[in-house]
Design a protein around this motif. Structure first.
Motif, short mmCIF file in Angstrom:
data_model
loop_
_atom_site.label_atom_id
_atom_site.label_comp_id
_atom_site.label_asym_id
_atom_site.label_seq_id
_atom_site.Cartn_x
_atom_site.Cartn_y
_atom_site.Cartn_z
N GLY A 89 0.78 -1.23 0.00
CA GLY A 89 0.00 0.00 0.00
C GLY A 89 0.81 1.27 0.00
N VAL A 90 2.08 1.22 0.44
CA VAL A 90 2.91 2.41 0.51
C VAL A 90 3.82 2.48 -0.72
CG1 VAL A 90 4.78 3.56 1.77
CG2 VAL A 90 2.84 2.60 3.01
N ASP A 91 3.77 3.60 -1.42
CA ASP A 91 4.60 3.80 -2.61
C ASP A 91 5.98 4.35 -2.27
OD1 ASP A 91 2.53 3.15 -4.66
OD2 ASP A 91 1.53 4.87 -3.75
N TRP A 92 6.02 5.28 -1.31
CA TRP A 92 7.29 5.92 -0.92
C TRP A 92 7.36 6.02 0.59
CZ3 TRP A 92 10.88 6.52 -4.52
CH2 TRP A 92 10.50 6.70 -5.86
N LEU A 93 8.55 5.73 1.15
CA LEU A 93 8.78 5.87 2.59
C LEU A 93 9.90 6.89 2.79
CD1 LEU A 93 8.26 4.94 5.53
CD2 LEU A 93 10.11 3.26 5.19
N PHE A 94 9.56 8.02 3.42
CA PHE A 94 10.53 9.07 3.72
C PHE A 94 11.06 8.89 5.14
CE2 PHE A 94 8.30 11.08 0.23
CZ PHE A 94 9.31 11.80 -0.43
N HIS A 95 12.37 9.12 5.32
CA HIS A 95 12.99 9.07 6.63
C HIS A 95 13.22 10.51 7.09
CE1 HIS A 95 16.57 7.60 9.31
NE2 HIS A 95 15.47 7.85 10.01
N VAL A 96 12.46 10.95 8.10
CA VAL A 96 12.54 12.33 8.58
C VAL A 96 12.67 12.35 10.09
CG1 VAL A 96 11.25 13.26 6.62
CG2 VAL A 96 10.03 12.59 8.69
N GLU A 171 21.81 18.40 2.91
CA GLU A 171 21.50 17.33 1.96
C GLU A 171 20.01 17.17 1.70
OE1 GLU A 171 23.19 16.98 4.74
OE2 GLU A 171 25.13 16.02 4.40
N GLY A 172 19.17 17.59 2.65
CA GLY A 172 17.75 17.30 2.55
C GLY A 172 17.45 15.91 3.08
N LYS A 173 16.28 15.39 2.75
CA LYS A 173 15.88 14.08 3.22
C LYS A 173 15.45 13.20 2.05
CE LYS A 173 17.09 14.05 7.41
NZ LYS A 173 16.32 13.66 8.58
N THR A 174 15.42 11.90 2.30
CA THR A 174 15.27 10.94 1.21
C THR A 174 14.09 10.01 1.44
OG1 THR A 174 16.48 9.28 -0.09
CG2 THR A 174 16.77 9.22 2.28
N ALA A 175 13.63 9.44 0.33
CA ALA A 175 12.60 8.39 0.37
C ALA A 175 13.04 7.26 -0.54
CB ALA A 175 11.25 8.92 -0.09
N THR A 176 12.53 6.08 -0.26
CA THR A 176 12.76 4.94 -1.13
C THR A 176 11.44 4.23 -1.38
OG1 THR A 176 14.01 2.89 -1.45
CG2 THR A 176 13.23 3.33 0.77
N ARG A 177 11.36 3.56 -2.52
CA ARG A 177 10.28 2.60 -2.69
C ARG A 177 10.59 1.43 -1.76
NH1 ARG A 177 7.80 4.13 -7.60
NH2 ARG A 177 9.19 5.15 -9.11
N PRO A 178 9.58 0.83 -1.12
CA PRO A 178 9.86 -0.30 -0.22
C PRO A 178 10.44 -1.49 -0.98
CG PRO A 178 7.72 0.64 0.28
CD PRO A 178 8.17 1.26 -1.02
N ARG A 182 17.23 -1.93 -1.19
CA ARG A 182 17.50 -0.52 -1.02
C ARG A 182 17.41 -0.20 0.47
NH1 ARG A 182 19.09 -1.26 -5.30
NH2 ARG A 182 18.56 -0.26 -7.29
N TRP A 183 18.28 0.71 0.93
CA TRP A 183 18.33 1.04 2.35
C TRP A 183 18.31 2.54 2.56
CZ3 TRP A 183 20.86 -2.91 0.03
CH2 TRP A 183 20.70 -4.21 0.56
N LEU A 184 17.63 2.96 3.62
CA LEU A 184 17.59 4.36 4.01
C LEU A 184 18.70 4.64 5.03
CD1 LEU A 184 13.74 4.61 4.55
CD2 LEU A 184 15.03 5.93 2.84
N THR A 185 19.48 5.68 4.76
CA THR A 185 20.40 6.19 5.78
C THR A 185 19.76 7.45 6.36
OG1 THR A 185 21.69 7.56 4.25
CG2 THR A 185 22.32 5.24 4.45
N ILE A 186 20.55 8.32 6.95
CA ILE A 186 19.97 9.55 7.50
C ILE A 186 19.54 10.50 6.39
CG2 ILE A 186 20.33 11.49 9.06
CD1 ILE A 186 20.32 8.74 10.42
N HIS A 187 20.35 10.58 5.33
CA HIS A 187 20.06 11.53 4.25
C HIS A 187 20.07 10.91 2.86
CE1 HIS A 187 20.43 14.93 7.02
NE2 HIS A 187 21.54 14.39 7.47
N PHE A 319 18.35 -6.07 9.79
CA PHE A 319 17.74 -4.98 9.04
C PHE A 319 18.69 -3.80 8.84
CE2 PHE A 319 14.20 -7.19 11.19
CZ PHE A 319 13.42 -7.51 10.08
N GLY A 320 19.95 -3.97 9.25
CA GLY A 320 20.91 -2.89 9.13
C GLY A 320 21.21 -2.52 7.69
N VAL A 321 21.77 -1.32 7.52
CA VAL A 321 22.08 -0.82 6.19
C VAL A 321 23.05 -1.75 5.48
CG1 VAL A 321 23.11 1.09 4.89
CG2 VAL A 321 21.65 1.56 6.87
#
Length: 351
Positions: A89-96, A171-178, A182-187, A319-321
């Motif tokens: 159901g989620v298209d994009w996940l942003f890390h903020v 840098e701003g913030k990032t999102a990924t498709r689930p 692919r892994w989310l870091t801080i930015h 689940f680590g990067v």
């Protein structure tokens, strides 16, 4: 559907601003990990239809809580991302972070080509003033070389660089498709080699950053950061501020004297020349309270909450990067996630 994931330790008023602003600014659902128990904040978050809240206490970490705040943030982001690969159901996940509010033009994000696995939000940083009568509505944008040199000559900044102009990240913030690869870091969003993947950028995709926007918030934020763990990753320009605050807090001073010197550190390192920046036309006026987005209900909310609850007390390292995707998939499969049947969590009476 647009979702966010955050690791939060803040006042109830700031958390309320954070949640309401993001939902009005283009987000549909928010996953919030409280970085320790806070009954008042937890109760309010639990009452919000578009929020999934989990308390990251000792029971959650199972005695293996990372000392570094950034490590806790990355794990929470990628645990959520992994669960969302099997809770659809989620298209994009942003890390903020809790001091950030997304401003997402839904038409712009709907136009992201399928070839992109990541989206970047450009930073807008709240102007730092000794006091705001209400929540800040004036923000600094990234500047070009000519404006940066002008500010250097005027004595507003020490060097002609956005890293000197901004007190927080540039840098701003990032999102990924689930996706498990692919892994989310801080930015950033990275691949299995820890290389940054191409990020889609467009006007209308930004993040408001409330970085030490007042003297009071400066004191609150730095005290919380230094209490969050022994190591905090900061840009070199902020290490000077960190060292000064640490030295001051370590001295046997009365609260009144300590606050007076913290205010002096704020004035010397963080306070912006608001009048000059506004007169030169370098600021952007944004009021997130006027956001018009209506969040979509998330059909997978219950399964998401139950999946996260089922991971309490279990090792989080898989689940680590950049960790191999296989072990994470095994954990999810063992819990019955994505098996196409009635969910494991509901069969076993989980929330």
């Amino acid at each position: 559907m647009i979702a966010t994931v955050s690791t939060v330790k803040d006042t109830l008023a700031n958390v309320q601003r954070f949640v309401r602003g993001n939902l009005a600014g283009g987000v549909d659902h928010m996953v919030v990990f409280l970085d320790g128990p806070d009954p008042e904040v937890e109760a309010w978050l639990a009452s919000q239809e578009h929020v999934t809240c989990l308390v990251a206490d000792d029971a959650w970490w199972g005695g293996q809580r990372p000392a570094d705040l950034n490590d806790r943030q990355r794990l929470h982001a990628n645990i959520t991302k992994a669960v969302l690969t099997v809770v659809p159901g989620v298209d994009w996940l942003f890390h903020v972070d809790a001091d950030e509010i997304c401003q997402i033009d839904r038409a712009a994000i709907a136009a992201v080509p399928a070839s992109y696995d990541a989206v970047r939000l450009a930073p807008l940083e709240a102007v730092s003033r000794p006091h705001w009568d209400a929540s800040p509505t004036w923000f600094k944008r990234l500047l070009g070389e000519a404006d940066l040199k002008l500010l250097e000559v005027l004595g507003v900044i020490d060097k002609p660089a956005n890293g000197q102009y901004f007190h927080g990240h540039v840098e701003g913030k990032t999102a990924t498709r689930p996706r498990l690869d692919r892994w989310l870091t801080i930015h950033r969003t990275v691949d299995e080699k820890r290389d940054e993947v191409p990020h889609f950028k467009a006007p209308g995709l930004s993040v408001l950053h409330y970085e030490s926007y007042s003297g009071e918030d400066f004191v609150r934020k730095w005290s919380a950061m230094l209490a969050a763990g022994p190591e905090i990753s900061l840009r070199p320009v902020r290490e000077r501020t960190k060292a000064a605050v640490q030295a001051l807090i370590g001295k046997p001073l009365s609260p009144e004297v300590r606050e007076r010197y913290l205010s002096r550190i704020f004035a010397a390192t963080t306070e912006d020349d608001f009048d000059t920046l506004r007169e030169l036309g370098l600021l952007v006026e944004v009021d997130p309270d006027r956001g018009t987005h209506t969040p979509k209900p998330f059909a997978g909310r219950d399964d998401l909450a139950a999946a996260l609850a089922a991971l309490a007390g279990q090792p989080k390292d898989v689940f680590g990067v950049c960790k191999p995707a296989g072990p994470a998939q095994e954990v999810l499969s063992r819990l019955g996630a994505g098996d196409g049947k009635k969910s494991w969590w509901r069969k076993n009476g989980r929330p």
